[in-house]
Design a protein around this motif. Structure first.
Motif, PDB file in Angstrom:
ATOM      1  N   LEU A 163       6.916   5.992  -6.659  1.00 14.60           N
ATOM      2  CA  LEU A 163       6.699   4.550  -6.753  1.00 14.60           C
ATOM      3  C   LEU A 163       6.647   3.917  -5.367  1.00 14.60           C
ATOM      4  O   LEU A 163       5.807   3.056  -5.096  1.00 14.60           O
ATOM      5  CB  LEU A 163       7.812   3.903  -7.586  1.00 14.60           C
ATOM      6  CG  LEU A 163       7.698   2.401  -7.838  1.00 14.60           C
ATOM      7  CD1 LEU A 163       6.411   2.080  -8.588  1.00 14.60           C
ATOM      8  CD2 LEU A 163       8.912   1.895  -8.605  1.00 14.60           C
ATOM      9  N   GLY A 164       7.524   4.381  -4.472  1.00  6.47           N
ATOM     10  CA  GLY A 164       7.526   3.856  -3.117  1.00  6.47           C
ATOM     11  C   GLY A 164       6.214   4.119  -2.405  1.00  6.47           C
ATOM     12  O   GLY A 164       5.652   3.236  -1.742  1.00  6.47           O
ATOM     13  N   ALA A 165       5.690   5.333  -2.555  1.00  8.76           N
ATOM     14  CA  ALA A 165       4.413   5.684  -1.916  1.00  8.76           C
ATOM     15  C   ALA A 165       3.259   4.875  -2.500  1.00  8.76           C
ATOM     16  O   ALA A 165       2.376   4.406  -1.773  1.00  8.76           O
ATOM     17  CB  ALA A 165       4.140   7.181  -2.083  1.00  8.76           C
ATOM     18  N   VAL A 166       3.275   4.699  -3.817  1.00  7.48           N
ATOM     19  CA  VAL A 166       2.211   3.946  -4.475  1.00  7.48           C
ATOM     20  C   VAL A 166       2.251   2.476  -4.055  1.00  7.48           C
ATOM     21  O   VAL A 166       1.213   1.874  -3.743  1.00  7.48           O
ATOM     22  CB  VAL A 166       2.324   4.067  -6.009  1.00  7.48           C
ATOM     23  CG1 VAL A 166       1.328   3.126  -6.701  1.00  7.48           C
ATOM     24  CG2 VAL A 166       2.071   5.498  -6.452  1.00  7.48           C
ATOM     25  N   ILE A 167       3.446   1.901  -4.050  1.00  8.37           N
ATOM     26  CA  ILE A 167       3.578   0.495  -3.679  1.00  8.37           C
ATOM     27  C   ILE A 167       3.084   0.262  -2.254  1.00  8.37           C
ATOM     28  O   ILE A 167       2.290  -0.643  -1.990  1.00  8.37           O
ATOM     29  CB  ILE A 167       5.039   0.021  -3.826  1.00  8.37           C
ATOM     30  CG1 ILE A 167       5.406  -0.106  -5.314  1.00  8.37           C
ATOM     31  CG2 ILE A 167       5.247  -1.323  -3.122  1.00  8.37           C
ATOM     32  CD1 ILE A 167       6.866  -0.387  -5.562  1.00  8.37           C
ATOM     33  N   PHE A 168       3.545   1.093  -1.319  1.00 10.59           N
ATOM     34  CA  PHE A 168       3.135   0.912   0.079  1.00 10.59           C
ATOM     35  C   PHE A 168       1.624   1.055   0.234  1.00 10.59           C
ATOM     36  O   PHE A 168       0.972   0.249   0.909  1.00 10.59           O
ATOM     37  CB  PHE A 168       3.841   1.925   0.974  1.00 10.59           C
ATOM     38  CG  PHE A 168       3.383   1.859   2.407  1.00 10.59           C
ATOM     39  CD1 PHE A 168       3.888   0.896   3.266  1.00 10.59           C
ATOM     40  CD2 PHE A 168       2.427   2.746   2.886  1.00 10.59           C
ATOM     41  CE1 PHE A 168       3.444   0.815   4.577  1.00 10.59           C
ATOM     42  CE2 PHE A 168       1.976   2.674   4.193  1.00 10.59           C
ATOM     43  CZ  PHE A 168       2.484   1.705   5.047  1.00 10.59           C
ATOM     44  N   THR A 169       1.064   2.079  -0.398  1.00 11.53           N
ATOM     45  CA  THR A 169      -0.365   2.357  -0.239  1.00 11.53           C
ATOM     46  C   THR A 169      -1.232   1.306  -0.910  1.00 11.53           C
ATOM     47  O   THR A 169      -2.162   0.752  -0.302  1.00 11.53           O
ATOM     48  CB  THR A 169      -0.713   3.741  -0.811  1.00 11.53           C
ATOM     49  OG1 THR A 169       0.076   4.733  -0.152  1.00 11.53           O
ATOM     50  CG2 THR A 169      -2.189   4.059  -0.621  1.00 11.53           C
ATOM     51  N   MET A 170      -0.931   1.002  -2.166  1.00  9.20           N
ATOM     52  CA  MET A 170      -1.792   0.094  -2.913  1.00  9.20           C
ATOM     53  C   MET A 170      -1.582  -1.366  -2.517  1.00  9.20           C
ATOM     54  O   MET A 170      -2.514  -2.174  -2.583  1.00  9.20           O
ATOM     55  CB  MET A 170      -1.569   0.270  -4.414  1.00  9.20           C
ATOM     56  CG  MET A 170      -1.945   1.655  -4.928  1.00  9.20           C
ATOM     57  SD  MET A 170      -3.615   2.170  -4.442  1.00  9.20           S
ATOM     58  CE  MET A 170      -4.600   0.920  -5.247  1.00  9.20           C
ATOM     59  N   ALA A 171      -0.378  -1.714  -2.079  1.00  8.65           N
ATOM     60  CA  ALA A 171      -0.134  -3.089  -1.644  1.00  8.65           C
ATOM     61  C   ALA A 171      -0.888  -3.396  -0.361  1.00  8.65           C
ATOM     62  O   ALA A 171      -1.190  -4.556  -0.063  1.00  8.65           O
ATOM     63  CB  ALA A 171       1.357  -3.327  -1.450  1.00  8.65           C
ATOM     64  N   SER A 172      -1.196  -2.348   0.406  1.00  5.54           N
ATOM     65  CA  SER A 172      -1.914  -2.547   1.671  1.00  5.54           C
ATOM     66  C   SER A 172      -3.299  -1.915   1.631  1.00  5.54           C
ATOM     67  O   SER A 172      -3.851  -1.564   2.663  1.00  5.54           O
ATOM     68  CB  SER A 172      -1.095  -1.952   2.825  1.00  5.54           C
ATOM     69  OG  SER A 172      -0.804  -0.582   2.595  1.00  5.54           O
ATOM     70  N   ASN A 173      -3.869  -1.756   0.426  1.00  3.63           N
ATOM     71  CA  ASN A 173      -5.145  -1.047   0.319  1.00  3.63           C
ATOM     72  C   ASN A 173      -6.293  -1.756   1.029  1.00  3.63           C
ATOM     73  O   ASN A 173      -7.202  -1.111   1.555  1.00  3.63           O
ATOM     74  CB  ASN A 173      -5.494  -0.745  -1.147  1.00  3.63           C
ATOM     75  CG  ASN A 173      -5.854  -1.986  -1.951  1.00  3.63           C
ATOM     76  OD1 ASN A 173      -5.573  -3.109  -1.536  1.00  3.63           O
ATOM     77  ND2 ASN A 173      -6.439  -1.781  -3.107  1.00  3.63           N
ATOM     78  N   VAL A 174      -6.247  -3.081   1.087  1.00  5.62           N
ATOM     79  CA  VAL A 174      -7.295  -3.814   1.790  1.00  5.62           C
ATOM     80  C   VAL A 174      -7.220  -3.513   3.285  1.00  5.62           C
ATOM     81  O   VAL A 174      -8.238  -3.217   3.935  1.00  5.62           O
ATOM     82  CB  VAL A 174      -7.177  -5.327   1.530  1.00  5.62           C
ATOM     83  CG1 VAL A 174      -8.226  -6.086   2.349  1.00  5.62           C
ATOM     84  CG2 VAL A 174      -7.342  -5.641   0.042  1.00  5.62           C
ATOM     85  N   ALA A 175      -6.006  -3.568   3.828  1.00  3.12           N
ATOM     86  CA  ALA A 175      -5.832  -3.273   5.249  1.00  3.12           C
ATOM     87  C   ALA A 175      -6.182  -1.821   5.561  1.00  3.12           C
ATOM     88  O   ALA A 175      -6.809  -1.532   6.591  1.00  3.12           O
ATOM     89  CB  ALA A 175      -4.387  -3.560   5.662  1.00  3.12           C
ATOM     90  N   LEU A 176      -5.795  -0.899   4.684  1.00  2.00           N
ATOM     91  CA  LEU A 176      -6.102   0.516   4.892  1.00  2.00           C
ATOM     92  C   LEU A 176      -7.612   0.760   4.896  1.00  2.00           C
ATOM     93  O   LEU A 176      -8.117   1.565   5.689  1.00  2.00           O
ATOM     94  CB  LEU A 176      -5.434   1.366   3.808  1.00  2.00           C
ATOM     95  CG  LEU A 176      -3.916   1.510   3.897  1.00  2.00           C
ATOM     96  CD1 LEU A 176      -3.371   2.197   2.649  1.00  2.00           C
ATOM     97  CD2 LEU A 176      -3.513   2.278   5.143  1.00  2.00           C
ATOM     98  N   SER A 177      -8.323   0.071   4.021  1.00  2.00           N
ATOM     99  CA  SER A 177      -9.779   0.205   3.981  1.00  2.00           C
ATOM    100  C   SER A 177     -10.399  -0.271   5.291  1.00  2.00           C
ATOM    101  O   SER A 177     -11.338   0.351   5.811  1.00  2.00           O
ATOM    102  CB  SER A 177     -10.351  -0.605   2.811  1.00  2.00           C
ATOM    103  OG  SER A 177      -9.887  -0.095   1.575  1.00  2.00           O
TER     104      SER A 177
END
Length: 225
Positions: A163-177
């Motif tokens: 859950l921690g990995a998913v939250i961090f990744t998906m919450a910042s998916n716009v920035a990661l893109s």
């Protein structure tokens, strides 16, 4: 004058944005009413109190996400053999659907879920685990079916790490893109991020336990198979 439905929607939209950006604790009802352009009495009329408003904000997403996840899980569980990657793949369509439901919906949803943990919103976790208990049990059932060697304590910790990995990744998916585009010239969508994330999560949950590792003689590498 705005109708009741319009006023309620304005409150929910304002609260959603402020909760995601600043957290539940740091966002006051006065700040929400100011952004929404309504008075405090409107919040009390439609939601009663701040806790109920927090739940209502998240419920808009959960009511979209959970029924689709349940459908995916039920389809998976009829199979005799399933993998951990297939279990996590069940979340893909429901998460992508949130981007259709609201602009950057998956990112906002994960930000709100993350705030529920970092702000120690016990009432919010209680709301999710009681209202959506059947779906959460199906997910746990699928995890155990995919890896029956996992003990309940292992499942608890690994799903929380997940859950921690998913939250961090998906919450910042716009920035990661944006980073992927600037640094690597890659045009990365939310679906691309999920396709990268799911195998990583599956490998983590499938990883040998400390007890299994202790059975491997020192200096003897584990088989990759």
């Amino acid at each position: 004058m705005a109708g009741k439905g319009e006023t309620k929607g304005k409150i929910l939209d304002a609260a959603e944005q402020l909760f995601a950006e600043h957290g539940f604790k740091e966002t006051s009802l006065r700040t929400i009413t100011s952004k929404a352009g309504v008075n405090l009495a409107s919040v009390n009329y439609h939601f009663g109190d701040k806790k109920s408003l927090v739940r209502a904000v998240l419920a808009r997403y959960l009511e979209q996400f959970m029924p689709q996840l349940e459908q995916e899980l039920r389809l998976l569980l009829v199979k005799d053999d399933i993998s951990m990657e297939e279990v996590f793949a069940c979340t893909k369509r429901p998460l992508l659907g949130l981007d259709t439901f609201r602009r950057h919906g998956a990112s906002t949803f994960m930000q709100l879920i993350g705030r529920g943990y970092t702000d120690v919103q016990g009432h919010l976790r209680w709301f999710i685990t009681t209202r959506y208990d059947a779906v959460l049990k199906l997910f746990t059932e699928a995890v155990i079916k995919a890896n029956p060697s996992l003990k309940p304590e292992h499942v608890f910790w690994r799903l929380h790490f997940t859950l921690g990995a998913v939250i961090f990744t998906m919450a910042s998916n716009v920035a990661l893109s944006e980073i992927a585009e600037n640094d690597f010239g890659s045009d990365v969508t939310t679906e691309d991020i999920l396709d990268r994330l799911i195998p990583y999560l599956a490998a983590g949950v499938d990883a040998p336990t400390s007890q299994e590792l202790s059975l491997v003689p020192s200096g003897v590498p584990q088989s990759a198979g």
